[in-house]
Design a protein around this motif. Sequence first.
Motif, PDB file in Angstrom:
ATOM      1  N   LEU A 163      -4.401  -4.971  -4.493  1.00 45.59           N
ATOM      2  CA  LEU A 163      -3.349  -3.955  -4.531  1.00 45.59           C
ATOM      3  C   LEU A 163      -2.378  -4.172  -5.690  1.00 45.59           C
ATOM      4  O   LEU A 163      -1.806  -3.224  -6.214  1.00 45.59           O
ATOM      5  CB  LEU A 163      -2.558  -3.986  -3.219  1.00 45.59           C
ATOM      6  CG  LEU A 163      -3.167  -3.245  -2.044  1.00 45.59           C
ATOM      7  CD1 LEU A 163      -2.492  -3.634  -0.752  1.00 45.59           C
ATOM      8  CD2 LEU A 163      -3.043  -1.746  -2.249  1.00 45.59           C
ATOM      9  N   LEU A 211      -7.987   0.772  -6.678  1.00 41.09           N
ATOM     10  CA  LEU A 211      -7.497   0.338  -5.377  1.00 41.09           C
ATOM     11  C   LEU A 211      -8.486  -0.614  -4.695  1.00 41.09           C
ATOM     12  O   LEU A 211      -9.684  -0.344  -4.671  1.00 41.09           O
ATOM     13  CB  LEU A 211      -7.278   1.586  -4.520  1.00 41.09           C
ATOM     14  CG  LEU A 211      -6.398   1.436  -3.295  1.00 41.09           C
ATOM     15  CD1 LEU A 211      -5.049   0.860  -3.645  1.00 41.09           C
ATOM     16  CD2 LEU A 211      -6.243   2.772  -2.602  1.00 41.09           C
ATOM     17  N   TYR A 265       0.823  -1.200   0.000  1.00 39.88           N
ATOM     18  CA  TYR A 265       0.000   0.000   0.000  1.00 39.88           C
ATOM     19  C   TYR A 265       0.858   1.251   0.000  1.00 39.88           C
ATOM     20  O   TYR A 265       0.600   2.203  -0.736  1.00 39.88           O
ATOM     21  CB  TYR A 265      -0.950   0.002   1.207  1.00 39.88           C
ATOM     22  CG  TYR A 265      -1.795   1.233   1.191  1.00 39.88           C
ATOM     23  CD1 TYR A 265      -2.853   1.337   0.303  1.00 39.88           C
ATOM     24  CD2 TYR A 265      -1.479   2.325   1.981  1.00 39.88           C
ATOM     25  CE1 TYR A 265      -3.584   2.484   0.206  1.00 39.88           C
ATOM     26  CE2 TYR A 265      -2.202   3.475   1.893  1.00 39.88           C
ATOM     27  CZ  TYR A 265      -3.267   3.558   1.011  1.00 39.88           C
ATOM     28  OH  TYR A 265      -3.980   4.709   0.907  1.00 39.88           O
TER      29      TYR A 265
END
Length: 422
Positions: free
Chosen positions: A380, A369, A260
């Motif tokens: 991701l 996302l 992330y």
Amino acid sequence: MLTEKLLLHVLMVLAPVLGYGFFFEKKHFFSSPYLWGVLQSICAAFCMIFAHEEGGLYWDLRYVALILAFLYGGKVSGGMVLATILVCRTALGGEALLFALAGIVLAALTPFLLSSTFRNYHPYKRVKIAMLVGVWPTVVQIFILLSYTAYSGEINSTLVDSVYRVLPFGIIGVLGVGTAARLNELIIERTLMKQEIEKAEKLNTMGELAASIAHEVRNPLTVVKGFLQLMQKDDKDHHFSYIPLVLSELGRAEVIINDYLNFAKPEFKKLEHFSLSQILSEVCMLLNALAVKQGVELKWGGTEEAFLFTDRNQLKQALVNVIKNAIEATPGGGTVTVALSLSGDRAVVSITDTGNGMTPEQLSRIGTLFYTTKEKGTGLGTTVSVKIIESMQGKISFKSETGKGTEVTLRLPLHNKVNINY
Ligand code: ADP
Ligand code: MG
């Protein structure tokens, strides 16, 4: 006189489009059929009031309004305009009234049939389709004219004149539909873009917030992991048999957080010249084990050579994510092919799988996302890859067909100077 009429009519058919775009910025056409229907009905009524009358028949651009209403507003708007035209034509009367009414209903047939599928086409195709539909009323009018003349038994020079009259209105009608459709598309595009920008702004703020939280969580996580590893070492009597499980889950959490953070801000730590084909061989070797486990054949037969200048580890990460997805989407017995070619000043890497593929809806969501269809997926991988490739001034594109497979194409800028050095 006829030219003036034609110009007036062109202005009248464009007025609703411009008016709508000017006053109702928030919505685009497909979202408020009633309003669109009312505007086009007014336009059609005006067209008919200022029609060019000849031999009991009325020539005008009412069909432009009818077509636009059906195509851009759907059956409701189209129905409203059709009703208006029928009422106005009845009020105008004349000896050819029945023929004219039949002609109007017939002319509405094609736009009516297309009204529900029209919005699924690509914007450029929509303009072309609208123009093609614009030809239909002229065909109907000529047909009605011929049948009326045959019916009334007066085949003479006025018929030829009337056909000549239909043609300019027909041609201007098609051009009018085309122009109005193009304007519609521009307004739709602008509205959608505005919505996208607003969404992106919101996401951006949320993304920054999430990134700072992820960053804060990563540090305590590392500490906990360290102490757990110590405990595992000291736990000679195996009292805590669940420690490996805890460690593996912590590891997973760490991977997600790192992914992330990488998405939020890919860090290019070390820029260097390297061979892309070498990186591809390394990545394929790394993922071959996964492919074998899945019963998938991972093919890499690179003969081309390409040199890039960027962070090789980031590129590896992007490639791993994409190739891993391809392997995961392919059932046993399928193949995943990685190929490298050159196109101008770009290296083109294509990753083709013979897997499940994606529907157009899924394809449009890929790269968003947290979008995943997997039970243990994070959503991701692709987002990170897209972000990395774009940060490298590259491009990534997806092509997919359900049941056939997916092709992911990466285009990366070559670094030619290196070719000389090597
Ligand atoms: P994850 O792999 O964790 O699900 P990704 O961002 O890597 O997240 O992928 C998002 C989704 O895109 C996947 O869940 C899958 O549905 C779809 N996808 C990605 N690559 C492919 C592919 N090659 N074939 C079919 N579907 C794919
Ligand atoms: Mg993935």
